[in-house]
Design a protein around this motif. Structure first.
Motif: not given
Length: 501
Positions: A387-414
């Motif tokens: 998760l830290a690597q995916a959020a690191d701008p130095a790592a760049g795409e494509p791992l940042a795409g993981l965050f679009a699918g993470l459910p939001v607490a009390g809001w979406s998905g599981t």
């Protein structure tokens, strides 16, 4: 907002303000005095959620994090077995580890690894093709599965934006012209090995997943209903054959003329279907212009439909925790790496791709792509590193795409029914009836759940605006999941509410 927080979004809503007017009794012979309409007082906008990280926020300390969550991590609801890790995304510093290097059953948090591996292997824009080709016999059409679990029969499919068999059938009809289709052959040979994973015996018939084949519609669901979510129906025992029958019906072919088989080699020069054949090659007209292949020639491509981009498939997989989709994506990693498109091949390929990204895979054991297998063993520290690597701008795409699918607490998905105030319901069934708690809208995470196993891994912002990655894996939870889920929510809410300095 910088690259590091490009994944973040601010969700702002509003409410209608009621206008109160005086009640008037009007007689026919009376003209009422005009009544001024009161000016509505605007309500303040609701607090923003999923706001971006503050690059200048004070850094939390290991002691501060320990003070905030140490007692919560040892909650009785976890049953005494937990692997926990917290990392400062801004610096990559490990702030907290409680048996964080100990491999633990991760359940569906495994899907984070599957999503990262397929995005790294193919890129976020890659699409999966379902192809129809001419068969070896006159009037035969072969439906070739490309491993797209989201394929739909028509516009009423389970997955949004899915490729559709009715549109493929239209292409086939147009390509063949006056030629009548008399037989449909199904080629699902892209995937190999067993169709069921190393799962508990009650998993295949549970409705959470079915046989994994390279051709299926709606994730193999018999009666797909998106309103019912992941466990929407039972699954076909032979999802590839069922897809073939649906396709045949669209072409006006009876079900008894549908068989399992193989597609002929592709027509030479046609790169979409792969391979070459001496049959049906293009000829050259007197002007020297190549003539198109005969659509009736064995292997000639008659039509093709494409899945949504992998980024969207990964997003759907994570937010709904779809198991069939996860297994299909894991096999795409295997194909990219030259491994067999099987459970074992996908596991080996996923491990290899993530190791190439520099993630510590030595202690990890992967058995499937969905997390349904108890043979999966992951340390919590591996998930926070990912998760830290995916959020690191130095790592760049494509791992940042993981965050679009993470459910939001009390809001979406599981997580829609999580982070609620009040006493937890032991079964978790009535959770959404309780009001939102303090962590709602402020935690984004992937859930994981098997009998006796509960997990949560994602991102949370501290009170000072510092972004933290966390992973909490428990594998000796009492049967009733409600208290354990509430305890997981309390740990991450404590991180949210503290400066942790």
């Amino acid at each position: 907002m910088g690259k590091k927080t490009a994944w973040a979004a601010t969700i702002v809503g509003g409410s209608l303000v009621a206008l109160v007017a005086a009640a008037l009794v009007v007689r026919p012979w009376e003209v009422p005095e005009p009544v001024a309409t009161p000016t509505p007082t605007p309500e303040p906008p609701p607090a923003a959620v999923l706001t971006g990280a503050d690059a200048g926020a004070p850094a939390p300390t290991a002691d501060g994090v320990r003070d905030a969550i140490d007692e919560l991590v040892e909650a009785a609801a976890f049953g005494g077995a937990i692997s926990a890790s917290v990392v400062d995304v801004g610096t990559g510093e490990q702030l907290y580890s409680y048996e964080g290097a100990t491999p633990t059953i991760p359940a569906s948090t495994t899907k984070l690894l599957t999503g990262a591996a397929v995005l790294a292997a193919h890129g976020p824009a890659h699409q999966l093709a379902t192809v129809a080709v001419a068969g070896a016999e006159p009037g035969e059409v072969v439906l070739v599965g490309g491993g797209d679990p989201t394929l739909a029969i028509d516009a009423d499919g389970f997955f949004p934006g899915a490729a559709r068999l009715d549109q493929l059938a239209e292409q086939v009809t147009e390509a063949l012209g006056d030629t009548q289709v008399s037989q449909v052959t199904v080629d699902s040979s892209l995937f190999t090995g067993p169709v069921h994973g190393p799962w508990d015996d009650d998993i295949p018939g549970s409705g959470f997943v079915g046989p994994i084949t390279a051709l299926m519609t709606d994730g193999g669901r018999i009666d797909p209903d998106p309103a019912q979510g992941q466990r929407s129906s039972l699954r076909w025992e032979e999802p590839d054959l069922a897809a073939g029958v649906a396709f045949a019906e669209l072409l006006g072919v009876s079900a008894d003329q549908v068989t399992i088989g193989s597609a002929p080699p592709a027509v030479a020069g046609d790169g979409d279907s792969g391979g070459q054949s001496d049959q049906g090659e293009s000829t050259t007209d007197p002007t020297g212009t190549p003539a198109p292949p005969d659509p009736a020639a064995p292997g000639a491509v008659l039509g093709q439909v494409m899945s949504p981009p992998l980024l969207r498939l990964v997003e759907t997989m994570l937010v709904t925790s779809d198991n069939a989709l996860a297994e299909g994506l894991a096999r795409q990693v295997a194909l990219h790496q030259g491994e067999p498109a099987s459970f074992a091949g996908a596991a080996a390929a996923t491990t290899a791709v993530l190791a190439e990204l520099g993630l510590p895979m030595a202690a990890a054991e992967i058995a499937d792509g969905s997390g349904l297998s108890r043979d999966n063993q992951l340390p919590a520290e591996l998930l926070t590193d990912l998760l830290a690597q995916a959020a690191d701008p130095a790592a760049g795409e494509p791992l940042a795409g993981l965050f679009a699918g993470l459910p939001v607490a009390g809001w979406s998905g599981t997580l829609a029914g999580r982070y609620r105030a009040g006493e937890p319901d032991p079964t978790g069934v009535e959770a959404e009836l309780r009001p939102a708690g303090p962590g709602a809208g402020a935690v984004r995470a992937k859930t994981g759940s098997l009998t006796g196993v509960n997990a949560l891994a994602g991102l949370v912002m501290t009170a000072d605006g510092r972004l933290l990655a966390f992973a909490l894996l428990t594998e000796e939870v009492p049967v009733a999941p409600g208290p354990a889920r509430q305890a997981l929510d309390e740990v991450t809410t404590a991180l949210l509410e503290c400066g942790c300095r």
